[in-house]
Design a protein around this motif. Sequence first.
Motif, mmCIF file in Angstrom:
data_model
loop_
_atom_site.group_PDB
_atom_site.id
_atom_site.type_symbol
_atom_site.label_atom_id
_atom_site.label_comp_id
_atom_site.label_asym_id
_atom_site.label_seq_id
_atom_site.Cartn_x
_atom_site.Cartn_y
_atom_site.Cartn_z
ATOM 1 N N ARG A 1 32.326 5.655 24.176
ATOM 2 C CA ARG A 1 32.370 6.863 25.005
ATOM 3 C C ARG A 1 33.793 7.159 25.458
ATOM 4 O O ARG A 1 34.243 8.299 25.409
ATOM 5 C CB ARG A 1 31.427 6.758 26.200
ATOM 6 C CG ARG A 1 31.395 8.078 26.980
ATOM 7 C CD ARG A 1 30.312 8.173 28.049
ATOM 8 N NE ARG A 1 30.179 6.988 28.840
ATOM 9 C CZ ARG A 1 29.049 6.288 28.998
ATOM 10 N NH1 ARG A 1 27.941 6.673 28.414
ATOM 11 N NH2 ARG A 1 29.015 5.213 29.742
ATOM 12 N N SER A 2 34.541 6.132 25.873
ATOM 13 C CA SER A 2 35.917 6.394 26.326
ATOM 14 C C SER A 2 36.797 6.836 25.157
ATOM 15 O O SER A 2 37.611 7.741 25.301
ATOM 16 C CB SER A 2 36.502 5.190 27.061
ATOM 17 O OG SER A 2 36.635 4.092 26.217
ATOM 18 N N GLN A 3 36.605 6.241 23.977
ATOM 19 C CA GLN A 3 37.373 6.674 22.801
ATOM 20 C C GLN A 3 37.040 8.116 22.430
ATOM 21 O O GLN A 3 37.937 8.930 22.195
ATOM 22 C CB GLN A 3 37.063 5.770 21.602
ATOM 23 C CG GLN A 3 37.595 4.374 21.694
ATOM 24 C CD GLN A 3 37.177 3.562 20.481
ATOM 25 O OE1 GLN A 3 37.377 3.989 19.348
ATOM 26 N NE2 GLN A 3 36.574 2.403 20.706
ATOM 27 N N PHE A 4 35.734 8.412 22.369
ATOM 28 C CA PHE A 4 35.298 9.747 21.984
ATOM 29 C C PHE A 4 35.760 10.788 23.000
ATOM 30 O O PHE A 4 36.200 11.875 22.631
ATOM 31 C CB PHE A 4 33.781 9.802 21.826
ATOM 32 C CG PHE A 4 33.231 8.951 20.700
ATOM 33 C CD1 PHE A 4 34.046 8.425 19.709
ATOM 34 C CD2 PHE A 4 31.872 8.675 20.644
ATOM 35 C CE1 PHE A 4 33.529 7.646 18.680
ATOM 36 C CE2 PHE A 4 31.344 7.903 19.618
ATOM 37 C CZ PHE A 4 32.173 7.380 18.636
ATOM 38 N N SER A 5 35.677 10.471 24.281
ATOM 39 C CA SER A 5 36.106 11.401 25.341
ATOM 40 C C SER A 5 37.591 11.719 25.225
ATOM 41 O O SER A 5 37.997 12.865 25.402
ATOM 42 C CB SER A 5 35.815 10.819 26.726
ATOM 43 O OG SER A 5 34.432 10.741 26.926
ATOM 44 N N ARG A 6 38.402 10.689 24.935
ATOM 45 C CA ARG A 6 39.848 10.914 24.771
ATOM 46 C C ARG A 6 40.124 11.869 23.618
ATOM 47 O O ARG A 6 40.950 12.774 23.728
ATOM 48 C CB ARG A 6 40.577 9.591 24.529
ATOM 49 C CG ARG A 6 40.978 8.867 25.790
ATOM 50 C CD ARG A 6 41.995 7.764 25.530
ATOM 51 N NE ARG A 6 41.582 6.805 24.506
ATOM 52 C CZ ARG A 6 40.847 5.735 24.733
ATOM 53 N NH1 ARG A 6 40.412 5.471 25.941
ATOM 54 N NH2 ARG A 6 40.549 4.910 23.746
ATOM 55 N N ILE A 7 39.429 11.667 22.501
ATOM 56 C CA ILE A 7 39.642 12.532 21.330
ATOM 57 C C ILE A 7 39.212 13.960 21.647
ATOM 58 O O ILE A 7 39.947 14.915 21.372
ATOM 59 C CB ILE A 7 38.891 11.983 20.096
ATOM 60 C CG1 ILE A 7 39.505 10.651 19.667
ATOM 61 C CG2 ILE A 7 38.911 12.998 18.955
ATOM 62 C CD1 ILE A 7 38.672 9.869 18.657
ATOM 63 N N ILE A 8 38.043 14.114 22.259
ATOM 64 C CA ILE A 8 37.537 15.451 22.575
ATOM 65 C C ILE A 8 38.442 16.141 23.585
ATOM 66 O O ILE A 8 38.781 17.320 23.418
ATOM 67 C CB ILE A 8 36.074 15.380 23.081
ATOM 68 C CG1 ILE A 8 35.147 14.945 21.938
ATOM 69 C CG2 ILE A 8 35.622 16.716 23.651
ATOM 70 C CD1 ILE A 8 33.746 14.542 22.376
ATOM 71 N N ALA A 9 38.872 15.424 24.631
ATOM 72 C CA ALA A 9 39.741 16.011 25.659
ATOM 73 C C ALA A 9 41.104 16.387 25.085
ATOM 74 O O ALA A 9 41.670 17.419 25.430
ATOM 75 C CB ALA A 9 39.915 15.040 26.827
#
Length: 183
Positions: free
Chosen positions: A152-160
Amino acid sequence: MLAGAPTEQVRAVVERVSAVLKDPRLKAETQARERRDRLRKILYSGFDFSEMARRSLGSQWRRLSPQEQEEFVQLFTELLERAYIDKIESYRNETVRYPKEKLDGNFAEVESRIVGQKGEEYTLLYKLQLAGGEWKVYDVVIENISLVNNYRSQFSRIIAGSSYQELLRRLKTKQVNLAKESK
């Protein structure tokens, strides 16, 4: 079918995985595809990859159409599958103990300790939820690091930093690269 105790569900999956890994007929590299197919079927029986994908995507999940959700679940499942089947295949004769289980309604946590041949010990905490009469794993916490929270933290960074489309592009690229490596 009524679910057994969460620990028994986890233990059954682990024992079935262990049996595949110990099967002398499946040890040869020429049997890799059959071994991996069997491991995949076992994992699908004990893990809720849709729930893992949903939790890994966090709040972004609700913004996706049902078709996009389905595509993400497929990509996420393939990513986990490849990463963890490789990891699983490296295990040999470790001992697994199940010292604790915690129940809270339709949720449970099963702690396991893996003891290696040299005495080293690893803690895995399986988080499960009762779904369709069966306990299914929706997160694994390895040495205090949650698989779902990590993704979730990896995916959130990419999306943000970019977009959901960029996340999809990266997941697809990773699939292609992993497929090349396994050939």
